[in-house]
Write a protein that holds these residues in place. Structure first.
Motif, PDB file in Angstrom:
ATOM      1  N   ILE A   1       4.980 -15.357  -3.112  1.00  0.00           N
ATOM      2  CA  ILE A   1       6.023 -14.631  -3.842  1.00  0.00           C
ATOM      3  C   ILE A   1       7.323 -14.817  -3.075  1.00  0.00           C
ATOM      4  CG2 ILE A   1       4.699 -12.951  -5.164  1.00  0.00           C
ATOM      5  CD1 ILE A   1       4.841 -11.019  -2.839  1.00  0.00           C
ATOM      6  N   SER A   2       8.266 -15.479  -3.701  1.00  0.00           N
ATOM      7  CA  SER A   2       9.538 -15.784  -3.054  1.00  0.00           C
ATOM      8  C   SER A   2      10.353 -14.518  -2.882  1.00  0.00           C
ATOM      9  CB  SER A   2      10.316 -16.796  -3.893  1.00  0.00           C
ATOM     10  OG  SER A   2      11.568 -17.065  -3.332  1.00  0.00           O
ATOM     11  N   ILE A   3      11.177 -14.486  -1.840  1.00  0.00           N
ATOM     12  CA  ILE A   3      11.956 -13.287  -1.530  1.00  0.00           C
ATOM     13  C   ILE A   3      12.890 -12.898  -2.663  1.00  0.00           C
ATOM     14  CG2 ILE A   3      13.869 -14.505  -0.395  1.00  0.00           C
ATOM     15  CD1 ILE A   3      13.891 -12.195   1.661  1.00  0.00           C
ATOM     16  N   ASP A   4      13.288 -13.865  -3.502  1.00  0.00           N
ATOM     17  CA  ASP A   4      14.215 -13.550  -4.578  1.00  0.00           C
ATOM     18  C   ASP A   4      13.503 -13.091  -5.855  1.00  0.00           C
ATOM     19  OD1 ASP A   4      13.106 -15.898  -5.438  1.00  0.00           O
ATOM     20  OD2 ASP A   4      14.961 -17.066  -5.366  1.00  0.00           O
ATOM     21  N   GLY A   5      12.200 -12.861  -5.758  1.00  0.00           N
ATOM     22  CA  GLY A   5      11.485 -12.288  -6.889  1.00  0.00           C
ATOM     23  C   GLY A   5      10.796 -13.286  -7.788  1.00  0.00           C
ATOM     24  N   ARG A   6      10.669 -14.541  -7.362  1.00  0.00           N
ATOM     25  CA  ARG A   6       9.978 -15.548  -8.163  1.00  0.00           C
ATOM     26  C   ARG A   6       8.508 -15.612  -7.757  1.00  0.00           C
ATOM     27  NH1 ARG A   6      11.487 -20.612  -7.105  1.00  0.00           N
ATOM     28  NH2 ARG A   6      12.223 -19.976  -5.069  1.00  0.00           N
ATOM     29  N   LEU A   7       7.645 -15.729  -8.751  1.00  0.00           N
ATOM     30  CA  LEU A   7       6.204 -15.869  -8.495  1.00  0.00           C
ATOM     31  C   LEU A   7       5.879 -17.358  -8.495  1.00  0.00           C
ATOM     32  CD1 LEU A   7       3.537 -14.137  -8.282  1.00  0.00           C
ATOM     33  CD2 LEU A   7       3.239 -14.618 -10.709  1.00  0.00           C
ATOM     34  N   ILE A   8       5.479 -17.887  -7.352  1.00  0.00           N
ATOM     35  CA  ILE A   8       5.240 -19.325  -7.203  1.00  0.00           C
ATOM     36  C   ILE A   8       3.794 -19.696  -7.520  1.00  0.00           C
ATOM     37  CG2 ILE A   8       5.366 -21.280  -5.595  1.00  0.00           C
ATOM     38  CD1 ILE A   8       8.077 -20.022  -6.395  1.00  0.00           C
ATOM     39  N   GLY A   9       2.873 -18.776  -7.271  1.00  0.00           N
ATOM     40  CA  GLY A   9       1.468 -19.020  -7.563  1.00  0.00           C
ATOM     41  C   GLY A   9       0.639 -19.284  -6.322  1.00  0.00           C
TER      42      GLY A   9
ATOM     43  N   LYS B   1       4.226 -26.220   3.204  1.00  0.00           N
ATOM     44  CA  LYS B   1       4.312 -26.264   4.670  1.00  0.00           C
ATOM     45  C   LYS B   1       5.692 -26.704   5.124  1.00  0.00           C
ATOM     46  CE  LYS B   1       3.856 -29.554   7.344  1.00  0.00           C
ATOM     47  NZ  LYS B   1       3.544 -30.805   8.079  1.00  0.00           N
ATOM     48  N   ASN B   2       6.233 -27.743   4.470  1.00  0.00           N
ATOM     49  CA  ASN B   2       7.545 -28.272   4.861  1.00  0.00           C
ATOM     50  C   ASN B   2       8.659 -27.243   4.687  1.00  0.00           C
ATOM     51  OD1 ASN B   2       6.391 -30.706   5.524  1.00  0.00           O
ATOM     52  ND2 ASN B   2       6.962 -31.725   3.613  1.00  0.00           N
ATOM     53  N   TYR B   3       8.433 -26.283   3.792  1.00  0.00           N
ATOM     54  CA  TYR B   3       9.450 -25.265   3.524  1.00  0.00           C
ATOM     55  C   TYR B   3       8.967 -23.871   3.916  1.00  0.00           C
ATOM     56  CZ  TYR B   3      11.975 -29.043   1.420  1.00  0.00           C
ATOM     57  OH  TYR B   3      12.647 -30.236   1.241  1.00  0.00           O
ATOM     58  N   ASN B   4       8.082 -23.852   4.926  1.00  0.00           N
ATOM     59  CA  ASN B   4       7.632 -22.597   5.544  1.00  0.00           C
ATOM     60  C   ASN B   4       7.027 -21.612   4.546  1.00  0.00           C
ATOM     61  OD1 ASN B   4       7.212 -20.910   7.778  1.00  0.00           O
ATOM     62  ND2 ASN B   4       9.153 -19.845   7.485  1.00  0.00           N
ATOM     63  N   PHE B   5       6.342 -22.144   3.530  1.00  0.00           N
ATOM     64  CA  PHE B   5       5.626 -21.325   2.554  1.00  0.00           C
ATOM     65  C   PHE B   5       6.532 -20.282   1.894  1.00  0.00           C
ATOM     66  CE2 PHE B   5       2.401 -23.252   5.140  1.00  0.00           C
ATOM     67  CZ  PHE B   5       1.399 -23.563   4.229  1.00  0.00           C
ATOM     68  N   THR B   6       7.767 -20.697   1.605  1.00  0.00           N
ATOM     69  CA  THR B   6       8.712 -19.812   0.924  1.00  0.00           C
ATOM     70  C   THR B   6       8.780 -20.085  -0.570  1.00  0.00           C
ATOM     71  OG1 THR B   6      10.528 -21.354   1.335  1.00  0.00           O
ATOM     72  CG2 THR B   6      10.169 -19.608   2.977  1.00  0.00           C
ATOM     73  N   GLY B   7       8.263 -21.222  -1.000  1.00  0.00           N
ATOM     74  CA  GLY B   7       8.336 -21.578  -2.409  1.00  0.00           C
ATOM     75  C   GLY B   7       9.645 -22.211  -2.817  1.00  0.00           C
ATOM     76  N   LYS B   8      10.522 -22.489  -1.843  1.00  0.00           N
ATOM     77  CA  LYS B   8      11.816 -23.099  -2.171  1.00  0.00           C
ATOM     78  C   LYS B   8      11.598 -24.438  -2.879  1.00  0.00           C
ATOM     79  CE  LYS B   8      14.291 -21.004   1.701  1.00  0.00           C
ATOM     80  NZ  LYS B   8      14.889 -19.955   0.888  1.00  0.00           N
TER      81      LYS B   8
END
Length: 437
Positions: free
Chosen positions: A281-289, A300-307
């Motif tokens: 779940i991204s900090i800005d409220g997006r559900l990534i799955g 992994k490359n983006y520190n599991f942020t979903g960016k």
């Protein structure tokens, strides 16, 4: 070749709660100590919790009672105090962990004491400040860096003004600390998140999805004031039962009790270490799955942020949960073991061994100018027009043409003291979420 034990001073603007940064430091310190480093930590007294300090393998903690460092005299006093500590403790290397005014003072002290500087960038808020702060800290003070460490490709890529050697050291995890429990698990899911306004959108978005995914109970582990979040949850009229656990220091023992974990960053890695399905779940409220073998490397490359990943609807996460198998869990764990095991720290220690002092005469000159004129400057000094004159004068004197060009760009387009918009401010949240009051 070092003939004595190497001493590294970590200057942190706070050490008063346990989160992703602090958990990473536990392992970083441990592996540095295994490689003959002695660990010193410098932290403001007002922002230090001894209980948190005891969780980290620190040889010596030094606390400073800070005044208002937006006052030039107090800022110079801070530089001088840190210089004294470096000399008195015979520190060999400085490591800073946020590009802020506290770090800038430490960088100036390292320049005066002629020791190398390492920077680790953990988050966007470390970087985007007012333009004059970016000029001072990111463009000028960063010229002292011998090594810049980012925890993801994002930060490495958006800091081209930092011209030293740059590397990504992802969040690594000690898999031996994490248990695997597959029976007698609660049917509940666990959200691990600090309870603060910028985290609310991600928490609420997962709770909304949980109801449609037949998850009847969710526990939230994280410190902070919960009253406003409770009101927001109530306003959504959800049937999901939500329990607040408060701050939990031993997350490794807590996670195995649950059916799944929702979060981002370090939380996601810890959930995978316990062989749980993990929803980003991204900090800005997006559900990534869910984390899968297909998206693991990207995450992994983006520190599991979903960016950079497209958010999904509730129906999609329901299908993911229905098809997620025990073999999927084992395959993901194998990737985690290979890519993010704490033993990978051994591959990075050589970077610390090879740092050298970078002579940044411009930042030293600015220190002396600021010291001389400190009593004449308004508060905060960084916004004082005469200080900005001294800063720009220094850029000219030391032929820092690229930084001069950035100054002109900021001055014309943004102004030097305008704050960058924060996507986590109340104003931004009201725009994006109808339920935000």
């Amino acid at each position: 070749m070092w003939t004595t034990q190497r001493k590294i001073l970590f200057a942190n603007h706070r050490l008063d709660s346990i989160g992703g940064i602090e958990t990473r430091l536990i392992d970083e310190f441990s592996y540095l100590k295994k490689n003959d480093y002695k660990i010193y930590v410098l932290v403001p007294k007002q922002k230090f919790n001894p209980e948190i300090g005891r969780l980290l393998p620190i040889d010596k903690t030094i606390t400073l009672g800070l005044g208002d460092t937006s006052v030039a005299v107090e800022f110079i006093n801070l530089v001088n105090q840190i210089s004294f500590i470096i000399k008195d403790e015979d520190i060999h290397t400085l490591s800073i962990h946020m590009l802020d005014v506290f770090a800038c003072a430490a960088i100036m002290a390292a320049q005066i004491c002629r020791i190398p500087v390492i920077s680790t960038i953990h988050g966007i808020l470390d970087i985007y400040r007012t333009p004059v702060e970016r000029i001072l800290i990111q463009h000028l003070a960063s010229k002292s860096f011998s090594l810049s460490i980012s925890v993801s490709e994002t930060f490495k890529s958006i800091t081209p003004s930092i011209s030293c050697k740059k590397t990504v050291i992802p969040n690594l995890i000690n898999l031996n600390k994490y248990q695997h429990q597959f029976s007698d698990c609660k049917p509940a899911w666990l959200i691990i998140n600090r309870i603060s306004p910028e985290k609310f959108p991600s928490i609420l978005r997962f709770l909304e999805a949980a109801e449609q995914c037949h998850i009847n109970e969710v526990d939230i582990a994280g410190g902070g004031e919960k009253s406003k979040l409770e009101k927001l949850i109530k306003s959504l009229n959800l049937k999901v039962k939500v329990n607040f656990l408060g701050e939990v220091k031993d997350i490794a023992r807590l996670i195995p009790q649950y059916s799944g974990v929702a979060g981002m960053g370090r939380v996601a890695i810890e959930g995978l270490a316990c062989k749980k399905p993990v929803c980003i779940i991204s900090i800005d409220g997006r559900l990534i799955g869910l984390v899968t073998t297909e998206n693991f490397q990207y995450l992994k490359n983006y520190n599991f942020t979903g960016k950079g990943l497209t958010p999904i609807e509730n129906e999609r996460i329901l299908r993911q949960l229905e098809t997620h198998s025990s073999q999927d869990t084992e395959n993901i764990y194998s990737l985690l073991e290979k890519e993010l095991s704490v033993e990978n720290w051994n591959n990075y220690i050589e970077l610390y061994n090879n740092v050298t002092f970078i002579d940044n005469q411009a930042i030293e000159s600015l220190y002396h100018k600021l010291s001389y004129f400190s009593t004449t400057l308004t508060i905060p000094f960084i916004n004082d027009s005469f200080f900005q004159h001294l800063l720009y004068e220094t850029l000219i004197e030391y032929d820092l043409y690229d930084t001069q060009k950035m100054w002109k760009y900021y001055e014309i387009n943004l102004g030097m003291t305008n704050n960058y918009p924060s996507p986590y401010s109340n104003k931004s949240l009201k725009k994006r979420f109808k339920w935000w009051k």
